[in-house]
Structures are given as structure tokens and as C-alpha cells.
Design an enzyme around this catalytic site. Structure first.
Site, mmCIF file in Angstrom:
data_model
loop_
_atom_site.group_PDB
_atom_site.id
_atom_site.type_symbol
_atom_site.label_atom_id
_atom_site.label_comp_id
_atom_site.label_asym_id
_atom_site.label_seq_id
_atom_site.Cartn_x
_atom_site.Cartn_y
_atom_site.Cartn_z
ATOM 1 C CD1 TRP A 367 25.226 -9.243 12.956
ATOM 2 C CD2 TRP A 367 23.186 -10.101 12.674
ATOM 3 N NE1 TRP A 367 24.389 -8.644 13.871
ATOM 4 C CE2 TRP A 367 23.140 -9.144 13.721
ATOM 5 C CE3 TRP A 367 22.022 -10.772 12.325
ATOM 6 C CZ2 TRP A 367 21.959 -8.844 14.401
ATOM 7 C CZ3 TRP A 367 20.850 -10.470 13.006
ATOM 8 C CH2 TRP A 367 20.823 -9.520 14.027
ATOM 9 C CG ASP A 368 26.175 -5.301 11.398
ATOM 10 O OD1 ASP A 368 26.330 -6.349 12.042
ATOM 11 O OD2 ASP A 368 26.335 -4.166 11.888
ATOM 12 C CD GLU A 495 26.480 -8.267 20.172
ATOM 13 O OE1 GLU A 495 26.992 -7.287 20.735
ATOM 14 O OE2 GLU A 495 26.889 -8.734 19.098
ATOM 15 C CE LYS A 607 24.857 -3.881 21.890
ATOM 16 N NZ LYS A 607 26.079 -4.586 21.487
ATOM 17 C CD GLN A 608 21.542 -6.537 18.863
ATOM 18 O OE1 GLN A 608 22.455 -6.547 19.678
ATOM 19 N NE2 GLN A 608 21.743 -6.497 17.560
HETATM 20 C C1 BGC Z 1 25.444 -5.304 17.757
HETATM 21 C C2 BGC Z 1 25.656 -6.414 16.773
HETATM 22 C C3 BGC Z 1 26.300 -5.846 15.520
HETATM 23 C C4 BGC Z 1 27.562 -5.086 15.841
HETATM 24 C C5 BGC Z 1 28.165 -4.391 14.641
HETATM 25 C C6 BGC Z 1 26.756 -4.604 18.015
HETATM 26 O O1 BGC Z 1 26.558 -3.533 18.873
HETATM 27 O O2 BGC Z 1 24.917 -5.791 18.961
HETATM 28 O O3 BGC Z 1 24.424 -7.013 16.444
HETATM 29 O O4 BGC Z 1 26.579 -6.863 14.618
HETATM 30 O O5 BGC Z 1 27.250 -4.097 16.794
HETATM 31 O O6 BGC Z 1 27.298 -3.443 14.108
#
Ligand code: BGC
Length: 775
Positions: A367-368, A495, A607-608
Site C-alpha cells: 500500500w506504500d 502493525e 508502530k506507525q
Molecule cells: C510497515 C508497512 C509497510 C511495509 C513496507 C512495514 O514495516 O509497517 O506499513 O507497508 O513495511 O514498507
């Protein structure tokens, strides 16, 4: 193994990165930072001569975006519907090799004496240039200058010019140009972010072609069955004897040259890759030969000129200029340059989490792309953004198939991570469960149509994707006893929290998605009945569906905590114990490398950005006070262990008036790879964070928001800067925004006119009055 703390300090220069010492400590990291790419080929910044430094300080990788090997995923404890096949980006033959021998001594910067060394990656020429002077252990002194480029104009081509000047001797030198097919991928070990699980070699030799100045290695991937031709043609200025050799999958052209002291010898090497992912197998070799012959006829200098022209156009549209902070200026251009190097633009490939610079995340697309990277291309180079959408359209049949596997009778579910469209996530709690990927894709389509006005795209492709993906919300949601629409058992962007009910981000984005899908259907039915009938037939749309979508959207449960007056990340998040940050030592971050997932899931810890991301994407649904309270709450429980986090926190901090924080989070994003702040840039750059820098300027400091196609700005100038400036494509026009002290200047650079809002005030630029300056 390389230490995570390694960082390299480059001089702060606005248009390049420059390395002035040959360093084994930072070598692995430098290979990533000095990588070259063109959205297809990626060459890590390893030297032509190879590397003899300590084990674990190099990964001499060559990658082709979208070219993959597949392998079965083995689950000792399997379950129905788990992803079955992984696809991973392969390390393909290294065709950039050039070894240099001075009589019988091989050049190796780690032997003898290195008198001077400089390597520069120039963002305006796209050329990696290295100059050095070296004396061999037996006293032969040479100057070497090499230039390397991966052509932006010709997807399959790269080229190297390699010049040697003997400084204190006349005699014989040997230049050995190689293609090395004995390559394999890095093994992942314990870090899920690193490489693939495969060990051993995936490419099998099929055949070779060799003539005095040409070699081609033909191989096939063991499981995915693709044929790959890696070829090179060499050209030497000077008198030389050429011989060839081959040892299994390694081919060499050996030039023995009589040299005179002070006279330069120049070898030019043109390399290319063609695979059956793009063309019929029978054509690959002849295409490679033709590409190399054309390149050799043009010559290296002409390729440099093409490269410069391509980049001049790119910077003309994409450059962000910042004065007052050199570190930032360098960081932001470095990021944009790497984004351009990473992005697939043929409609069959996309942009992976690490671009084509390393094997981290296995070359997968996430999804990035839609949520982080897409806006940068949409507003800077809309034609590239469109290619990213084309890629998703190409994946629609597989997304439909995946939906059936997941027991959805209708609709399409996009994979969380993939190369060619199948779900590759072997850990479903933080993979497949992230159903928000469907809404993220719909969101990018909405953004695209609103920014470009490209209705044809919507009719041809967009509507079909949006409706098919919207249906999944009806498949996984249900009305509860109070009539609220609930979406259970999903994972949101964060996550560190998994498999929850009513993740705020997911529900809010699903609501946007359902409304968008319904609006498309309603508008087509009313205004373009023939198109409506065609699309409805294509997706077998029941005439009641749009109304069902509207109802679910209207009743969508959006968790809110009355006591805290914040949006709850999900039904249970706020009732969990808050992570004990005070007693978590620094070295235990990122948490994912030090705690079992369930330990993390039991706590309030992010995490984000999750709710905070919704505040940005669905900006108008919140008051400023909402945003401030949500920011305060979630900032306190967020680790930013994901590189996708800081840029979003920077943008919302800017909006709610936390200028210091906005700046600090922004700085973290802007130089994340240059300063290796996440300690893993040696495995590849972080493309989402790179594009997050662009969002940080446009959405953050310039306060840009696009709501239903209407654009507004609320610019502020960080006190550390004198001015900043960027450009945007909007509705067919090109707008330049320059923020200078208290004033903002808007200039219409292309197009007939453009209207938008500046701090609530309507602004209209026309050809007659193309510039406005406002306080
Ligand atoms: C993040 C995800 C991301 C992935 C790839 C993970 O560490 O939590 O949101 O899509 O990295 O960049």
C-alpha cells in the site's frame, strides 16, 4: 555483518552525494545510497572491480523490477486460504564487472596505496562518477576514472565508461569485462524486513552467445519459468588483443593492451537485460543485440546527454527547493531522485518498498505505493502515476481470484504484498488482514481523477476497480443490533495491533470507498447510461448495490471515545495496557525484533500512524481540535518503528500548530536513508518515507489539501528556512508555489487557468494574470 549504527557523512551539497574515502565500514550502506536505477534495472553501487572487503560488508546486487522467482510457502501448521506462493525479486547476473590488471597485479583499492578517491552521484546527470589514484604493491601507479549510468531513456540499458591512465610506467594492462551469472539472493535470517527465504541459485543456464566484443548469458528461473538474457558489448579505444573465456555461468572478454605512461585507455561497456516477462522468448537475444548496437553507435557521451535531458525535464516538474537548510535540500533531492530510479512505468510493474536498490521486503509492492508514493508522482509526473494505476488494473483478475479464496462471493481483494498480483504475505495478521489495501487503491483512483480530470480513465478502468473492491466491505462487514455497520477481524495500518474489530482507519476509508463507488454508479446511471450499462454488465452490478453501499457507508461505525474525546484506533485499543516505554531500553527498538507479536498486540503501542493517517487522508471529517487531541494521544504511544510514520506525524503536527515537532519529524523522514536512521538502509532505500518527504512539504508546511477535487493551501515557513518552492500539476495546469517569509507566491507556469483557496480565500490564476502574491 554491518553494524546498524553506520552512517556516512557526506558534504552537504544540493545536487549530489559525494564520498571522498573508500570505506569498508560503510561499504554495504554506500552500495544502497549510490545505487543506480531506471524503474526497471537496479545496480547497487558496488564497484566495477568487485569488492574484497570483510564478509558481510557487501551485497553486489543487480535487480530487475518485476522480474521474480516464485517458491512455495511451507507452513508446518497450514490453514485454509493462507498465501501459497511467494514471489521475490531476483538478484540477476552482474554485468557491470570490469577488472583491471597492471601486468600481473590486480587492482584492488584495499591493497597497495590509494592516494585519492572520490565518488559522486549527481542528481542532474544521473551519472555515478568515480575518480581515484592508486599505486600497486609493486609500485605501479594509475589514475582511474569510471562513469556509470542506467538509462532513463532506454529501459533495458546501462552503460559504463572506464578509463585508466598509467602514471609511472609503460607496459601491459588487462581489462576484463565480465557477466557473472553465479549470483544468488541474500537469505533473510531473523529480520522479516531483510531478504527472501530462498537459498541457492534460482537461475539455470540455458545457453551463451559470445563473440569478441559481445557476450550474452541466457538463463531460466527454476520455478517461475522466465527466460532472461543478460548481455554486454564492449568497445575499447586503443590497441588491444581480445580473447574470451567462460567458466560455467561467468563470461569474460579480456582485453590485453599495450600502454604508454601518461596515455589513457578507455573501455566502454554497454549492458542490457531482456526477459520473457516483457517479450516473447525468441525475441530476447535479438532485442538485446539491437539495443546494444544502437547504444554503441550513439556512444557513451550521447547517452549522458539523453540522461541529462530526461532529468532536466523531471526536475523542472518535481524539484522542491529549500533555502536555509542544506542537509534538507540534499535529502529531499536525493529522495526524489531515488523515487524516479525506483518507479516502474510500463504498467506491468510498480514501485517496491525498497525500489530496485536492495532485497529488503523481497521487491514486493505494498500500500506504500498508493498512500505514500502516489501523490508525489500524481502532482509531479501524472503520466507515471497513471502507470501505477494501470498496474493495479492488470492485477484485477488475480484480486478477484483472491477474493473467492477468501470466501467472498463477489468483488476483488488486492494482495497485501506482491510482485505479479498474487498474495505473498505469509504472516496474515500483519498481511492479508490489512484489507484497507482495497480502500487505499480506491483512494488513489479518486485522487487521480480529481487532480487530472481524466474521466476516460475512470470509465475504462477506474470504475471497475472501485466497484469490485468496494464489494469486499459488504462481504466482511455486518450491521449490529444498533444498526451500525461493523467491520470485524482486520488489521489497520499500525502493525503493532492486529486482527481487531472496527479499526478506525479501515472503517473510515471503507466509508469513503463505498460512497465513492456509489457516486460513480449513480453519476454514470444519470449522465452516461451507455457507459453505466457496459460497466454494470462487466461487474454484474445489481441495481440495488449502490444504495446498499450508501447505507453501509452512512451507518459505518467509527469508534470514538467520549471520555478521552479521541477517535479510538479500534474497539479494544484504548482498553489495553499502555506499553511500558519508560522501562524499554533503546536497544529493544524496533520492538518487532525483540518481542513476540502477541506481547506487542496486547498493549497500546503503535508502530506507525493509523488514526493519525486518517486525519490526513480524510482531512475534512475532523475539526482542528479533534486532530490535536488525536495527535497528542497517539504520539505518546507510537514508536515510529515503521519508516512510514514520521512523515504523517510531521504533517499533522504542522496542521495543529506544533511547528517544532513538525520540523523534527520532517527531518527524520527527509534524511532517513542518507543518515541511515532506521539502521537498515544497507538492505535498500525506503521509498514510502522518501515520498513522505514530498508530502511533508506540500501537505505539511504548505498545508495543501485536496478535498473532492478542490485544492487549498495554508502555507507556513519553518523558521529554519528562508524560502521553499515546489510545483504541482493540477487540472492540466502547472502551478508553482513559493513560500517566502510571510508571503506566498502562486504562479501558473502552464495551462489556461487554475482556481484554489489560500487560507480560505479564493484565488484564481489566468493566462492574463498568472501570478499572485498573498500574505
Ligand atoms: C510497515 C508497512 C509497510 C511495509 C513496507 C512495514 O514495516 O509497517 O506499513 O507497508 O513495511 O514498507
Amino acid at each position: 555483518m554491518q553494524s546498524d549504527a553506520i552512517k556516512h557523512t557526506y558534504p552537504l551539497e544540493p545536487w549530489c552525494i559525494r564520498e571522498t574515502s573508500f570505506d569498508t565500514e560503510s561499504h554495504f550502506l554506500d552500495e544502497t545510497l549510490f545505487a543506480l536505477g531506471n524503474g526497471y534495472i537496479g545496480l547497487r553501487g558496488t564497484h566495477e572491480e568487485g569488492y574484497t572487503g570483510p564478509r558481510g560488508t557487501s551485497l553486489d546486487g543487480t535487480y530487475l523490477n518485476g522480474f521474480y522467482e516464485s517458491e512455495s510457502i511451507h507452513y508446518p501448521e497450514a490453514a485454509y486460504g493462507l498465501a501459497k506462493t511467494n514471489q521475490f525479486m531476483l538478484n540477476v547476473p552482474n554485468a557491470k564487472g570490469i577488472a583491471l590488471w597492471l601486468e600481473d597485479e590486480r587492482f584492488d583499492p584495499l591493497q597497495g596505496t590509494l592516494h585519492s578517491y572520490e565518488r559522486v552521484l549527481d542528481f542532474r546527470t544521473g551519472v555515478l562518477r568515480r575518480t581515484l589514484q592508486w599505486t600497486s604493491p609493486r609500485g605501479r601507479k594509475v589514475a582511474i576514472e569510471s562513469r556509470r549510468l542506467v538509462s532513463f531513456a532506454e529501459k533495458h540499458l546501462f552503460a559504463i565508461e572506464y578509463e585508466v591512465t598509467p602514471l609511472n610506467f609503460s607496459g601491459h594492462i588487462k581489462l576484463v569485462s565480465s557477466i557473472d551469472g553465479e549470483v544468488k539472493n541474500q537469505e533473510a535470517g531473523d529480520d522479516p524486513r531483510v531478504g527472501s527465504a530462498v537459498s541457492g541459485q534460482s537461475l539455470r543456464l540455458v545457453g551463451v552467445e559470445q563473440s569478441p566484443h559481445f557476450s550474452a548469458l541466457i538463463q531460466r528461473t527454476a520455478n517461475s519459468g522466465f527466460l532472461l538474457v543478460s548481455a554486454a558489448q564492449t568497445d575499447l579505444r586503443g590497441v588491444a588483443e581480445v580473447t574470451q573465456s567462460r567458466e560455467f555461468q561467468r563470461m569474460e572478454q579480456i582485453y590485453s593492451v599495450a600502454v604508454m605512461q601518461g596515455e589513457a585507455v578507455r573501455l566502454t561497456k554497454y549492458g542490457c537485460y531482456y526477459s520473457s516477462r516483457d517479450y516473447a522468448e525468441g525475441e530476447l537475444l535479438s532485442r538485446a543485440q539491437a539495443t546494444l548496437a544502437i547504444a554503441a553507435a550513439k556512444g557513451f557521451r550521447a547517452l549522458v546527454v539523453e540522461q541529462e535531458q530526461y532529468l532536466a525535464d523531471f526536475w523542472n516538474h518535481a524539484d522542491v527547493e529549500i533555502s536555509g537548510d542544506d542537509a534538507l535540500q540534499q535529502g529531499i533531492r536525493f529522495n526524489e531522485f531515488h523515487l524516479l530510479q525506483s518507479v516502474g512505468r510500463d504498467g506491468r510493474t510498480n514501485i517496491s518498498a525498497k525500489g530496485v536498490t536492495g532485497e529488503g521486503y523481497e521487491g514486493h509492492y505494498f500500500w506504500d505505493t498508493e498512500i505514500y508514493i502516489f501523490p508525489f508522482f500524481l502532482y509531479s509526473k501524472p503520466e507515471i502515476a497513471k502507470k501505477l494505476l494501470e498496474y493495479r488494473y492488470a492485477g484485477l483478475p488475480l484480486a478477484r481470484e483472491r477474493a473467492r479464496q477468501m470466501s467472498h462471493a463477489q468483488g476483488a481483494l488486492y494482495p497485501w504484498r506482491t510482485i505479479a498480483g498474487v498474495e505473498c504475505s505469509a504472516y496474515y495478521p500483519a498481511g492479508t488482514a490489512q484489507y484497507h489495501i482495497n480502500a487505499d487503491i480506491a483512494y488513489s483512483i479518486k485522487l487521480y481523477v480529481e487532480a487530472t480530470g481524466d474521466q476516460d480513465y475512470l470509465l475504462e478502468y477506474g470504475a471497475e476497480i472501485v466497484m469490485e473492491t468496494a464489494r469486499i466491505w459488504m462481504g466482511i462487514g455486518a450491521y449490529d443490533r444498533q444498526g451500525r455497520y461493523r467491520i470485524n477481524e482486520v488489521t489497520g495500518p499500525d502493525e503493532y495491533t492486529a486482527l481487531v474489530n472496527n479499526n478506525y482507519y479501515t472503517n473510515a476509508m471503507a466509508r469513503m470507498h463505498l460512497d465513492f463507488a456509489a457516486a460513480i454508479a449513480e453519476r454514470l446511471a444519470a449522465e452516461r447510461p451507455a457507459d453505466y450499462r457496459r460497466i454494470a454488465a462487466l461487474v454484474r452490478l445489481d441495481e440495488n448495490e449502490p444504495a446498499q453501499w450508501r447505507r453501509a457507508a452512512a451507518q459505518m461505525l467509527l469508534p470514538y471515545d467520549e471520555a478521552l474525546r479521541i477517535h479510538a484506533q479500534d474497539d479494544s485499543f484504548l482498553d489495553k495496557k499502555v506499553w511500558d516505554f519508560a522501562n524499554t531500553p533503546r536497544e529493544n527498538y524496533p520492538l518487532l525484533l525483540n518481542y513476540h507479536p502477541m506481547v506487542i498486540y496486547r498493549h497500546q503501542v503503535c508502530k506507525q500512524a493509523d488514526v493519525v493517517l486518517a486525519l490526513l487522508l480524510l482531512s475534512d471529517q475532523f475539526t482542528l481540535e479533534d486532530k490535536r487531541r488525536d495527535f497528542d494521544y497517539y504520539e505518546a504511544v507510537t514508536t515510529h518503528d515503521s519508516s512510514l510514520s514520521s512523515c504523517i506525524f510531521s504533517i499533522i503536527a504542522a496542521e495543529v500548530g506544533y511547528h517544532g515537532k513538525a520540523y523534527d519529524y520532517f527531518m527524520e523522514t527527509a534524511r532517513l536513508d542518507l543518515d541511515n536512521t532506521h539502521g537498515n538502509t544497507h538492505y535498500g532505500v525506503h521509498t514510502a518515507a522518501m515520498a513522505g518527504t514530498w508530502m511533508g512539504v506540500a501537505y505539511g508546511f504548505a498545508g495543501m489539501r485536496v478535498v473532492d477535487g478542490k485544492v487549498r493551501f495554508a502555507p507556513a515557513l519553518p523558521k529554519q528556512w528562508q524560502h521553499y518552492q515546489f510545483k504541482m500539476h493540477l487540472h492540466g495546469a502547472l502551478l508553482q508555489v513559493r513560500v517566502d517569509g510571510e508571503r506566498t507566491q502562486y504562479s501558473l507556469l502552464q495551462g489556461d487557468g487554475l482556481a484554489f483557496e489560500h487560507r480560505g480565500q479564493r484565488v484564481e490564476l489566468t493566462m492574463a494574470a498568472p501570478v499572485k502574491e498573498l500574505a
